[in-house]
Enzyme design. Structure first.
Site, mmCIF file in Angstrom:
data_model
loop_
_atom_site.group_PDB
_atom_site.id
_atom_site.type_symbol
_atom_site.label_atom_id
_atom_site.label_comp_id
_atom_site.label_asym_id
_atom_site.label_seq_id
_atom_site.Cartn_x
_atom_site.Cartn_y
_atom_site.Cartn_z
ATOM 1 N N SER A 85 -6.787 2.066 5.662
ATOM 2 C CA SER A 85 -6.012 1.747 6.854
ATOM 3 C C SER A 85 -6.801 2.113 8.113
ATOM 4 O O SER A 85 -7.906 1.610 8.322
ATOM 5 C CB SER A 85 -4.646 2.446 6.777
ATOM 6 O OG SER A 85 -3.739 1.885 7.690
ATOM 7 N N HIS B 37 0.745 -1.281 0.869
ATOM 8 C CA HIS B 37 -0.305 -0.784 1.773
ATOM 9 C C HIS B 37 -0.973 0.485 1.236
ATOM 10 O O HIS B 37 -2.162 0.678 1.417
ATOM 11 C CB HIS B 37 0.306 -0.532 3.156
ATOM 12 C CG HIS B 37 -0.688 -0.101 4.185
ATOM 13 N ND1 HIS B 37 -1.828 -0.829 4.463
ATOM 14 C CD2 HIS B 37 -0.721 0.985 5.002
ATOM 15 C CE1 HIS B 37 -2.520 -0.202 5.424
ATOM 16 N NE2 HIS B 37 -1.866 0.890 5.750
#
Length: 259
Positions: free
Chosen positions: A93, A238
Site C-alpha cells: 500500500s 487489500h
C-alpha cells in the site's frame, strides 16, 4: 549509533543466506514494522531482512510532512547508516509507493521491487475518512483498553479485520502513529507524481477482490515500470499478504528465484 532522524528498524540475518542483498519490508498507512512480519519470517531464511517503521508510525521520528520523496529518502538514509549499497524493496500500500519512489531517487541502489496492492497513481477516492473519524473518537473518549476502543470504532468501521489491525498500534490509550499529521497530509498519501521509467524487475501483487490495482491503471504501471509483471491472488482484498500469505510468498519466491 542511531541518529535522531533514523527510522526504527529490526534486522534479521540468516546464518547462510542465499544472497547478501537485504530485503527491506515497508508497511502501509496506520501500520508498523510488524505488519509484514509474516513475510519477513519466511524470507529471512534466505536473505537479510529489515523491517521498518516509516516516519510518523511506530517509534520512528515524528515529522510534519508525508511526501513520498522524503519518505523514500528516509529509507535510503537508513541504508546509508547500515552501509547497504543495494537492496530489494517490498512494500504494501503506502509502503509500495515508498518503494516505487525509491527507484526515482536512487535507481542504481534498488535491485528489484515488489509492490503489494498499490498502483503508481493518484487515487481520487478518500477510503480512510471513516477510519480517521473512528480514531479521533477513541482519542477524544480517553479510553485505555482495546475493548473500549473497539466498541467506539464499531460505530464507523464495518469492514472485517480493520479494527484489529488498527488496535495493534494502540498502547495505554495512545495511538503509535501521528494521527494529526497523517490526516493533514492525507492528500499526499493518496496522491502520486509520475516518476521516470525504471527498467529493472518489478512485481505487482494484487488482491483479486481489491480495486487498488485495476485495468485502468495498467498503462501507468507499464509507463513507469516497463519490466513489471503482475500476480493476482484470488479471494483476497487489500491486505492480501495477511489474508493469503502463502500465495503472496509463492509469488515473491518465484519472482526472486528462490521457489
Amino acid at each position: 549509533m542511531k541518529s535522531n532522524n533514523q527510522l526504527n528498524y529490526h534486522l534479521h540475518k540468516p546464518e547462510n543466506p542465499l544472497s547478501s542483498t537485504p530485503i527491506i519490508l515497508i508497511h502501509g498507512l496506520f501500520g508498523d514494522l510488524n505488519n509484514l512480519g509474516i513475510l519477513g519470517r519466511d524470507l529471512q531464511q534466505y536473505y537479510p531482512v529489515i523491517q521498518i517503521d516509516v516516519r510518523n508510525h511506530g517509534i520512528s521520528p515524528r515529522m510534519e510532512n508525508m511526501d513520498y520523496r522524503d519518505m523514500a529518502q528516509d529509507v535510503l538514509a537508513l541504508l546509508d547508516e547500515l552501509d547497504i549499497a543495494k537492496a530489494i524493496i517490498i512494500g504494501h500500500s503506502m509502503g509500495g509507493k515508498i518503494a516505487m519512489s525509491m527507484t526515482a531517487i536512487a535507481p542504481e541502489r534498488i535491485e528489484k521491487i515488489v509492490v503489494i496492492d498499490m498502483a503508481p497513481v493518484a487515487y481520487q477516492a478518500r477510503r480512510h475518512d471513516s477510519i480517521f473519524a473512528a480514531l479521533h473518537k477513541v482519542t477524544e473518549a480517553g479510553v485505555q483498553t482495546r475493548q473500549a476502543a473497539t466498541d467506539i470504532m464499531l460505530e464507523d468501521i464495518k469492514e472485517d479485520g480493520v479494527i484489529p489491525f488498527l488496535l495493534k498500534s494502540f498502547r495505554q490509550g495512545e495511538w503509535r502513529f501521528n494521527l494529526p499529521v497523517l490526516q493533514k497530509e492525507y492528500e499526499k498519501i493518496i496522491g502520486w507524481e509520475t516518476i521516470p521509467a525504471w527498467h529493472k524487475p518489478a512485481l505487482f501483487i494484487r488482491g483479486g477482490n481489491s480495486d487498488y490495482i485495476t485495468e485502468e491503471y495498467r498503462q501507468d504501471i507499464i509507463n513507469q515500470f516497463p519490466q513489471a509483471t503482475a500476480w493476482v491472488v484470488a479471494g483476497a482484498g487489500h491486505w492480501v499478504h495477511a489474508e493469503k500469505p502463502e500465495a503472496v510468498l509463492r509469488a515473491i519466491h518465484r519472482f526472486l528465484g528462490t521457489e
